[in-house]
Structures are given as structure tokens and as C-alpha cells.
Design a protein around this motif. Sequence first.
Motif, PDB file in Angstrom:
ATOM      1  N   ALA A  36       0.823  -1.204   0.000  1.00  0.00           N
ATOM      2  CA  ALA A  36       0.000   0.000   0.000  1.00  0.00           C
ATOM      3  C   ALA A  36       0.860   1.257   0.000  1.00  0.00           C
ATOM      4  N   ILE A  37       2.078   1.128   0.503  1.00  0.00           N
ATOM      5  CA  ILE A  37       3.009   2.240   0.624  1.00  0.00           C
ATOM      6  C   ILE A  37       4.415   1.646   0.683  1.00  0.00           C
ATOM      7  N   VAL A  38       5.394   2.383   0.212  1.00  0.00           N
ATOM      8  CA  VAL A  38       6.772   1.890   0.211  1.00  0.00           C
ATOM      9  C   VAL A  38       7.685   2.960   0.797  1.00  0.00           C
ATOM     10  N   PHE A  39       8.598   2.547   1.672  1.00  0.00           N
ATOM     11  CA  PHE A  39       9.621   3.435   2.207  1.00  0.00           C
ATOM     12  C   PHE A  39      10.984   2.889   1.804  1.00  0.00           C
ATOM     13  N   PHE A  40      11.817   3.762   1.248  1.00  0.00           N
ATOM     14  CA  PHE A  40      13.186   3.399   0.915  1.00  0.00           C
ATOM     15  C   PHE A  40      14.101   3.971   1.982  1.00  0.00           C
TER      16      PHE A  40
END
Length: 144
Positions: A36-40
Motif C-alpha cells: 500500500a506504501i513503500v519506504f526506501f
Amino acid sequence: MNRINLICLGVKDLRKSLAFYKDIGFSTPETAEEPAIVFFNNEGSKLELYPIDELAKDINEENPPKSIGGQFRGITLACNMKSKEAVDEVMSKVEAAGGAIVKMPRIVSWGGYSGYFSDPDGYYWELAYADTWEFDDQNMLVID
């Protein structure tokens, strides 16, 4: 308030953008096939990808802001590199991952080496190098 903890890019196709950023070297612990969401995880900051329609609703659910529809958004992102070779290497990864090279790296008026690419959603990134730059122990550019 003298920091930025997250930079969020509203994206049209989360899977495509996730693959693009992973292909050019960004690191994420995300393993879900349909997140639903991605953090790098970056040195000094985090880059977030979030569906653009959801981002607009997060800003104002009753009256979400309208897309700028293909016009320049007035924002660029930059990655300051430690060598010309690093600029060229990342540009090659961008091209292989399907990004658009907007300006091939070259010596520029301020004496450095710089080029631009755009990601699958049209966000502009500058890759730049100057032999006068210094970096701290967290790879952040030191600007006095």
C-alpha cells in the motif's frame, strides 16, 4: 523544525515505481507484491512512494487537490555523487530501468558535472558531482 524526515512522491503505478527505484539502487525492506506504501532507506532521509490519488485524499479527503496534468511540478530531487563515474553509472541504471534521460551528464556552468532524468511519474532528478564537495560520515553533502 530544521529537518525533512520523508520525501513522498505520489505515483500512478506503485509496482512500476517500486521496481524502477530498486533497479537504480534504492534499498527497501518491502517484500509485499502489492504494498500500500513503500519506504526506501536512504542515508540521511527516506523516500516514500504512495499512490497519487491516495496522497491527494490524504491532503484533503473532501476536496483533494487536482493533478497538474503533465506540467512541470516545480520540484526537482537531487543526488550528489562522489565522482563523475558514479553519475554515469547511476544514469546507466536509470536508462536500463526505463527512466528517461532528460539531460545527459556534462560539465556545467558552475564547474561541476550534472545531468537529469525523470522517473516513471515524471519527477525530475539531478545527478551531480563537484570535486570541491565534502560529505559527512552519513554521506550528507556538507554545505557551509
